[in-house]
Design a protein around this motif. Structure first.
Motif, mmCIF file in Angstrom:
data_model
loop_
_atom_site.group_PDB
_atom_site.id
_atom_site.type_symbol
_atom_site.label_atom_id
_atom_site.label_comp_id
_atom_site.label_asym_id
_atom_site.label_seq_id
_atom_site.Cartn_x
_atom_site.Cartn_y
_atom_site.Cartn_z
ATOM 1 N N VAL A 97 -6.995 -34.281 21.885
ATOM 2 C CA VAL A 97 -7.674 -33.086 21.475
ATOM 3 C C VAL A 97 -6.461 -32.302 20.559
ATOM 4 C CG1 VAL A 97 -7.216 -31.713 23.259
ATOM 5 C CG2 VAL A 97 -9.023 -30.740 21.655
ATOM 6 N N LYS A 98 -6.798 -31.932 19.225
ATOM 7 C CA LYS A 98 -5.783 -31.267 18.516
ATOM 8 C C LYS A 98 -6.075 -29.906 18.255
ATOM 9 C CE LYS A 98 -5.388 -35.214 15.779
ATOM 10 N NZ LYS A 98 -5.663 -35.925 13.977
ATOM 11 N N ILE A 99 -4.881 -29.085 18.532
ATOM 12 C CA ILE A 99 -5.043 -27.540 18.291
ATOM 13 C C ILE A 99 -4.090 -27.269 17.031
ATOM 14 C CG2 ILE A 99 -4.105 -25.456 19.120
ATOM 15 C CD1 ILE A 99 -5.008 -26.226 21.782
ATOM 16 N N GLY A 100 -4.610 -26.668 16.128
ATOM 17 C CA GLY A 100 -3.960 -26.336 14.866
ATOM 18 C C GLY A 100 -3.085 -25.049 15.053
ATOM 19 N N VAL A 101 -1.851 -25.059 14.657
ATOM 20 C CA VAL A 101 -0.751 -23.820 14.487
ATOM 21 C C VAL A 101 -0.630 -23.582 13.291
ATOM 22 C CG1 VAL A 101 1.114 -23.181 15.206
ATOM 23 C CG2 VAL A 101 0.273 -24.934 16.517
ATOM 24 N N TYR A 102 -1.333 -22.459 12.707
ATOM 25 C CA TYR A 102 -1.129 -21.792 11.524
ATOM 26 C C TYR A 102 -0.193 -20.737 11.411
ATOM 27 C CZ TYR A 102 -3.386 -19.543 7.380
ATOM 28 O OH TYR A 102 -3.343 -18.737 6.233
ATOM 29 N N GLU A 103 0.803 -20.962 10.820
ATOM 30 C CA GLU A 103 1.904 -19.994 11.160
ATOM 31 C C GLU A 103 2.911 -20.219 9.936
ATOM 32 O OE1 GLU A 103 2.254 -17.398 13.186
ATOM 33 O OE2 GLU A 103 1.040 -18.157 15.104
ATOM 34 N N PRO A 104 3.697 -19.026 9.733
ATOM 35 C CA PRO A 104 4.872 -19.054 8.712
ATOM 36 C C PRO A 104 6.104 -19.647 9.289
ATOM 37 C CG PRO A 104 4.523 -16.775 9.391
ATOM 38 C CD PRO A 104 3.331 -17.618 9.991
ATOM 39 N N ALA A 105 6.700 -20.763 8.474
ATOM 40 C CA ALA A 105 7.814 -21.080 8.957
ATOM 41 C C ALA A 105 8.871 -20.835 7.848
ATOM 42 C CB ALA A 105 8.107 -22.554 9.258
ATOM 43 N N SER A 106 8.295 -20.029 6.833
ATOM 44 C CA SER A 106 9.337 -19.791 5.734
ATOM 45 C C SER A 106 8.583 -18.314 5.092
ATOM 46 C CB SER A 106 9.403 -20.930 4.555
ATOM 47 O OG SER A 106 8.003 -21.141 4.235
ATOM 48 N N GLY A 107 9.471 -17.925 4.060
ATOM 49 C CA GLY A 107 8.977 -16.621 3.342
ATOM 50 C C GLY A 107 9.250 -15.393 4.233
ATOM 51 N N ASP A 108 8.552 -14.316 3.978
ATOM 52 C CA ASP A 108 9.178 -12.924 4.501
ATOM 53 C C ASP A 108 8.811 -13.101 6.101
ATOM 54 O OD1 ASP A 108 9.606 -11.696 2.110
ATOM 55 O OD2 ASP A 108 7.987 -10.619 1.890
ATOM 56 N N ASN A 109 7.786 -13.687 6.690
ATOM 57 C CA ASN A 109 7.573 -13.663 7.754
ATOM 58 C C ASN A 109 8.078 -14.905 8.673
ATOM 59 O OD1 ASN A 109 6.436 -11.021 8.138
ATOM 60 N ND2 ASN A 109 4.705 -11.899 7.147
ATOM 61 N N GLY A 110 8.724 -15.726 7.962
ATOM 62 C CA GLY A 110 9.191 -16.911 8.490
ATOM 63 C C GLY A 110 9.903 -16.769 9.956
ATOM 64 N N ALA A 111 10.557 -15.813 10.060
ATOM 65 C CA ALA A 111 11.373 -15.886 11.167
ATOM 66 C C ALA A 111 10.557 -15.450 12.641
ATOM 67 C CB ALA A 111 12.548 -14.570 11.243
ATOM 68 N N GLY A 112 9.547 -14.608 12.191
ATOM 69 C CA GLY A 112 8.557 -14.144 13.364
ATOM 70 C C GLY A 112 7.691 -15.358 13.525
ATOM 71 N N GLY A 113 6.970 -15.840 12.513
ATOM 72 C CA GLY A 113 6.230 -17.012 12.733
ATOM 73 C C GLY A 113 6.917 -18.215 13.504
ATOM 74 N N LYS A 114 8.409 -18.548 13.466
ATOM 75 C CA LYS A 114 8.740 -19.544 14.007
ATOM 76 C C LYS A 114 8.876 -19.063 15.940
ATOM 77 C CE LYS A 114 11.967 -21.534 10.518
ATOM 78 N NZ LYS A 114 13.337 -21.347 9.823
ATOM 79 N N GLN A 115 8.775 -18.089 15.946
ATOM 80 C CA GLN A 115 9.097 -17.543 17.126
ATOM 81 C C GLN A 115 7.845 -17.341 18.076
ATOM 82 O OE1 GLN A 115 11.251 -13.849 16.670
ATOM 83 N NE2 GLN A 115 13.052 -14.624 17.804
ATOM 84 N N GLU A 116 6.695 -17.086 17.261
ATOM 85 C CA GLU A 116 5.596 -17.056 17.714
ATOM 86 C C GLU A 116 5.172 -18.834 17.865
ATOM 87 O OE1 GLU A 116 2.693 -14.224 16.461
ATOM 88 O OE2 GLU A 116 1.377 -15.670 15.725
ATOM 89 N N THR A 117 5.440 -19.625 17.130
ATOM 90 C CA THR A 117 5.129 -21.110 17.372
ATOM 91 C C THR A 117 5.990 -21.600 18.413
ATOM 92 O OG1 THR A 117 4.673 -21.256 14.873
ATOM 93 C CG2 THR A 117 5.383 -23.299 16.249
ATOM 94 N N LEU A 118 7.187 -21.224 18.755
ATOM 95 C CA LEU A 118 7.830 -21.442 20.029
ATOM 96 C C LEU A 118 7.195 -21.297 21.183
ATOM 97 C CD1 LEU A 118 11.486 -20.330 19.073
ATOM 98 C CD2 LEU A 118 10.691 -22.873 19.287
ATOM 99 N N GLY A 119 6.541 -20.237 21.222
ATOM 100 C CA GLY A 119 5.816 -19.813 22.462
ATOM 101 C C GLY A 119 4.555 -21.039 22.540
ATOM 102 N N ILE A 120 4.142 -21.224 21.768
ATOM 103 C CA ILE A 120 2.976 -22.323 21.602
ATOM 104 C C ILE A 120 3.487 -23.597 22.045
ATOM 105 C CG2 ILE A 120 1.173 -23.485 20.342
ATOM 106 C CD1 ILE A 120 0.951 -20.839 18.511
ATOM 107 N N GLN A 121 4.703 -24.095 21.331
ATOM 108 C CA GLN A 121 5.188 -25.149 21.623
ATOM 109 C C GLN A 121 5.685 -25.389 23.133
ATOM 110 O OE1 GLN A 121 8.039 -24.819 18.384
ATOM 111 N NE2 GLN A 121 7.167 -26.712 17.567
ATOM 112 N N TYR A 122 6.215 -24.416 23.600
ATOM 113 C CA TYR A 122 6.815 -24.184 25.174
ATOM 114 C C TYR A 122 5.443 -24.568 25.926
ATOM 115 C CZ TYR A 122 8.709 -22.587 29.660
ATOM 116 O OH TYR A 122 8.849 -22.016 30.757
#
Length: 389
Positions: free
Chosen positions: A27-52
């Motif tokens: 089953v696939k869960i999409g992760v729609y987050e910024p990894a670049s641009g103005d919000n890239g830093a925050g997007g990466k941290q949000e994604t980290l919680g999902i990955q963990y």
């Protein structure tokens, strides 16, 4: 290899599939987050919680069958113009539900694309009311900006006895403009006069804006902008010796802000979704486990800004993943449209609190945490848990 050998290999492969070899359910869960641009830093941290969360719980039982959960991650580049392309990529990969995005603007920009495909989206920290307004496919687990703006107005009145405030947003940015407007609306009810300005995209020099706040005699400086702009505002506020407190929303809850404010004489206050220090075992297990994850995974630590400071958005990403699993279980199906139908009644007790949805798809939340940068240690100090009066 002889033809007979090739035939034997083919027969063996067929037998593994039809004679007891198991085909893995995914089953696939999409992760729609910024990894670049103005919000890239925050997007990466949000994604980290999902990955963990995915590393801890890589499978889910749906309709009596066990499925491996596969994350499909795309970078929306913090750009409304790139939002549809990123959303379409997730849809083409057959995701059952989408998580994200950090940044209300890109969430709003992709909304119609998700709606057309009947794919539900679960916002993690996108706080603008427009994300869920007038649709039945976008949900979220965070509090909203009208509430967050009111919390800051209460803070300005109660803690800083403010009579005048300065508010600064990025022109065309749904999040910062919207949150400033809600702050202004609440502040005026308390008799606080607000001077409001916006800056254009690409601005790197904030000296004039800081000077305007000083010259207007503001008692607080409210600017819920991106992390990238925030670091520059902090730098200029320090250069100009700004004496009034800097107030900001959840975007400033970042180790980038801690690093920028460390060693200064500034007072930096943020509203956020999660704080460390609770004795609740679920929270302590998350904190200890996530910190270990960061310190044993070089890529994760880099994406976290190079240290093991835990951002609230990571905790929210963690909770969003488990909320998505609950929705899949409740649906008893991996079909996106079935998951969408199951979401309204889905609940989950997360590390950020209890999660349930109202009729609009918004989280039922009425508490925000306020933190202040300890400029000596470069860490966060807990200030208060606040509701709106």
């Amino acid at each position: 290899m002889k033809k007979s050998g090739l035939l034997a290999v083919a027969l063996l492969s067929a037998c593994l599939i039809s004679c007891g070899g198991k085909k893995e359910n995914i089953v696939k869960i999409g992760v729609y987050e910024p990894a670049s641009g103005d919000n890239g830093a925050g997007g990466k941290q949000e994604t980290l919680g999902i990955q963990y969360a995915n590393e801890i719980t890589p499978t889910v039982t749906i309709g009596g069958k066990e499925y491996k959960v596969q994350l499909e991650i795309v970078d929306n580049e913090s750009s409304n113009d790139k939002a549809v392309t990123a959303a379409s990529e997730l849809i083409s990969k057959g995701v059952s539900i989408v998580l994200g995005s950090y940044g209300s603007g890109v969430s709003i920009a992709a909304s119609d694309t998700f709606a057309a495909a009947d794919v539900p989206a679960l916002g993690v920290t996108c706080t603008n009311p427009q994300v869920t307004a007038g649709n039945d496919h976008y949900f979220r687990i965070c509090f909203l900006d009208p509430f967050q703006g009111s919390v800051h107005a209460n803070l300005a009145k109660d803690q800083f006895k403010a009579k005048k405030a300065y508010a600064l947003a990025k022109l065309g940015d749904d999040y910062s403009v919207g949150l400033c407007n809600y702050f202004i609306e609440s502040a005026k009810k308390f008799g606080i006069d607000v001077v409001y300005e916006t800056f254009p995209d690409g601005t790197s020099d904030f000296s004039a804006y800081v000077a305007n706040a000083k010259n207007n005699g503001a008692d607080v400086f409210f600017s819920p902008v991106s992390i990238e702009a925030a670091a520059l505002i902090i730098e200029q506020a320090n250069t100009q010796g700004l004496k009034i407190p800097l107030l900001a929303g959840d975007t400033w809850d970042s180790n980038v802000i801690l690093a920028a404010a460390k060693g200064t004489n500034l007072g930096v206050y943020v509203t956020t979704f999660f704080v460390e220090g609770s004795k609740d075992s679920q929270i302590t297990n998350f904190v200890d486990g996530f910190r270990k994850y960061l310190n044993t995974n070089a890529t994760a630590k880099t994406n976290n800004g190079g240290d093991d400071e835990i951002a609230a958005v990571s905790a929210m990403g963690f909770d969003a993943y488990y909320t998505a699993l609950e929705a899949l279980k409740n649906a008893g199906s991996t079909k996106a449209i079935d998951v969408k139908k199951a979401l309204p009644k889905t609940t989950y007790k997360g590390v950020s609190g209890n999660i349930a949805f109202d009729a609009t798809g918004d989280a039922i939340r009425d508490v925000a945490y306020i933190k202040k940068v300890n400029t000596s240690t470069g860490k966060w100090d807990f200030v208060a848990q606040q509701t709106v009066k």
